[in-house]
Design a protein around this motif. Structure first.
Motif, PDB file in Angstrom:
ATOM      1  N   ASP A 139      -2.391 -12.764   3.305  1.00  0.00           N
ATOM      2  CA  ASP A 139      -1.472 -13.729   2.708  1.00  0.00           C
ATOM      3  C   ASP A 139      -1.082 -13.348   1.285  1.00  0.00           C
ATOM      4  OD1 ASP A 139      -1.546 -15.123   5.051  1.00  0.00           O
ATOM      5  OD2 ASP A 139      -2.885 -16.700   4.343  1.00  0.00           O
ATOM      6  N   ALA A 140      -2.019 -12.787   0.526  1.00  0.00           N
ATOM      7  CA  ALA A 140      -1.710 -12.342  -0.839  1.00  0.00           C
ATOM      8  C   ALA A 140      -0.668 -11.232  -0.813  1.00  0.00           C
ATOM      9  CB  ALA A 140      -2.985 -11.873  -1.535  1.00  0.00           C
ATOM     10  N   ILE A 188       0.984  -2.268  -5.777  1.00  0.00           N
ATOM     11  CA  ILE A 188       0.744  -3.448  -6.607  1.00  0.00           C
ATOM     12  C   ILE A 188      -0.521  -3.240  -7.431  1.00  0.00           C
ATOM     13  CG2 ILE A 188       1.927  -5.100  -5.124  1.00  0.00           C
ATOM     14  CD1 ILE A 188      -0.817  -5.899  -3.964  1.00  0.00           C
ATOM     15  N   GLY A 189      -0.578  -3.906  -8.575  1.00  0.00           N
ATOM     16  CA  GLY A 189      -1.784  -3.874  -9.375  1.00  0.00           C
ATOM     17  C   GLY A 189      -1.771  -2.891 -10.521  1.00  0.00           C
ATOM     18  N   THR A 190      -2.870  -2.914 -11.267  1.00  0.00           N
ATOM     19  CA  THR A 190      -3.029  -2.075 -12.449  1.00  0.00           C
ATOM     20  C   THR A 190      -4.373  -1.357 -12.401  1.00  0.00           C
ATOM     21  OG1 THR A 190      -4.040  -3.907 -13.686  1.00  0.00           O
ATOM     22  CG2 THR A 190      -1.638  -3.637 -13.868  1.00  0.00           C
ATOM     23  N   ILE A 231      -2.097 -17.434  -5.876  1.00  0.00           N
ATOM     24  CA  ILE A 231      -1.240 -16.306  -6.245  1.00  0.00           C
ATOM     25  C   ILE A 231      -0.027 -16.773  -7.050  1.00  0.00           C
ATOM     26  CG2 ILE A 231       0.129 -14.372  -5.364  1.00  0.00           C
ATOM     27  CD1 ILE A 231      -2.951 -14.109  -5.077  1.00  0.00           C
ATOM     28  N   SER A 232       0.449 -17.978  -6.793  1.00  0.00           N
ATOM     29  CA  SER A 232       1.559 -18.517  -7.586  1.00  0.00           C
ATOM     30  C   SER A 232       1.147 -18.677  -9.043  1.00  0.00           C
ATOM     31  CB  SER A 232       2.017 -19.867  -7.022  1.00  0.00           C
ATOM     32  OG  SER A 232       2.553 -19.717  -5.733  1.00  0.00           O
ATOM     33  N   ALA A 282      -3.531 -10.670  -6.540  1.00  0.00           N
ATOM     34  CA  ALA A 282      -3.262 -10.163  -5.190  1.00  0.00           C
ATOM     35  C   ALA A 282      -3.847  -8.769  -4.987  1.00  0.00           C
ATOM     36  CB  ALA A 282      -1.761 -10.152  -4.919  1.00  0.00           C
ATOM     37  N   ALA A 283      -3.615  -7.879  -5.941  1.00  0.00           N
ATOM     38  CA  ALA A 283      -4.101  -6.497  -5.800  1.00  0.00           C
ATOM     39  C   ALA A 283      -5.624  -6.422  -5.760  1.00  0.00           C
ATOM     40  CB  ALA A 283      -3.542  -5.626  -6.916  1.00  0.00           C
TER      41      ALA A 283
END
Length: 323
Positions: free
Chosen positions: A129-130, A193-195, A49-50, A56-57
């Motif tokens: 965790d994400a 979160i996300g698109t 994720i970093s 994440a999404a």
């Protein structure tokens, strides 16, 4: 009357069976067999994720899609074969990403604890965790899921609620999985979160009822903004679901929905029911938000849907293939 009693018996039996399976899950399940599993998953997920926070999404969505079809058994991770099209190749799942990330985490766990931790548990932990890594809540994850051996694309459309469902359909869909209206509105908050691809909502902008109109449930100024980003035939462009903070897990989604700026019909539908509407408005204005705790509770509840435990299923060596 006899038929009604028969159907009622089936629902009661399934509810009891599902509850018994879920009781096979517990926090610290791998305490003796793989005590470092959560640390390994957290370390690998942090690296992933970093480097790619937009994963994440999709991973959180993958967990949702897994649990709603055959329960949380990792069946979403299985590849298609020459004689079977798997869940991941059904239309609603074609936009999912992150399978390689789950494989990477699974590989790291296998090196430490071969043949012990299921792919279903790993997906559940990575989703948690994400979320945490995007400044979302932490929750203890009950573990002990086993991996399913069946993945069939035809079951996806039957079980997964699409983004154009109205509130009645959404509540019924969630109820069929043992989730209530509060779980629906809480878990919808993952859209913070996300698109999304323009094609997933463009009908609301250009041809809502088939006569070139727009969706009256969508704010007119927001429609104008979205039209500037998405043409009627656009199939490649992506739009933030929670504009301005789509990489931060927060309660901003509810402020958007309250202003009639929920991207999907299923988002706008939350204003059509008294209970879900009240929750949206509360989280849109509350400084002492309960969203994080509510989300944690609903995720634990969702993670128990139709799980395989004990001697059921298997522990896959690789997540894309049955043993």
């Amino acid at each position: 009357m006899a038929f009604t009693k028969h159907i009622l018996f089936i629902f009661v039996f399934l509810a009891i069976s599902n509850k018994c399976n879920a009781q096979g899950l517990k926090v610290g399940f791998y305490k003796k067999t793989c005590p470092s599993v959560e640390a390994i998953v957290r370390k690998e997920t942090t690296r992933i994720i970093s480097a790619a926070p937009t994963l994440a999404a999709p991973i959180l969505r993958m967990h949702f899609h897994d649990c709603f079809v055959r329960g949380c058994d990792g069946s979403i991770l299985l590849n298609s074969t020459s004689n079977n099209q798997a869940e991941k190749d059904s239309f609603p799942n074609l936009s999912l990403r992150g399978y390689g990330s789950i494989d990477r985490v699974k590989s790291a766990v296998e090196k430490q604890c071969p043949g012990v931790v299921s792919c279903a548990d790993i997906l559940t932990l990575v989703a948690r965790d994400a979320t945490l890594l995007l400044k979302g809540p932490f929750w203890e994850v009950p573990l002990g899921r086993r991996d399913g051996r069946v993945s069939n694309s035809t079951e996806v459309l039957i079980n997964l609620p699409p983004p154009f469902f109205n509130i009645t359909q959404l509540i019924a869909s969630f109820a069929s999985k043992g989730l209530n209206a509060k779980d629906l509105v809480v878990l919808s908050g993952s859209h913070t979160i996300g698109t999304s691809q323009c094609s997933s909502f463009s009908t609301r902008l250009y041809n809502f009822t088939g006569v070139g109109d727009t969706d009256p449930a969508l704010d007119s100024n927001y429609i104008a903004q979205l039209r500037r980003k998405c043409s009627p035939t656009d199939t490649t462009k992506f739009v933030e679901m929670d504009p301005g903070s789509f990489r931060t897990f927060d309660q901003g989604y509810y402020a958007q929905v309250a202003k009639r700026r929920g991207l999907f019909t299923s988002d706008s539908a939350l204003l059509s029911d008294p209970e879900t509407r009240a929750y949206v408005r509360l989280q849109a204005t509350s400084k002492g938000s309960t969203f994080f705790q509510d989300f944690a509770n609903s995720m634990v509840k969702m993670g128990k849907i139709d799980v395989l435990t004990g001697n059921q299923g298997e522990i896959r060596r690789t997540c894309a293939f049955v043993n």
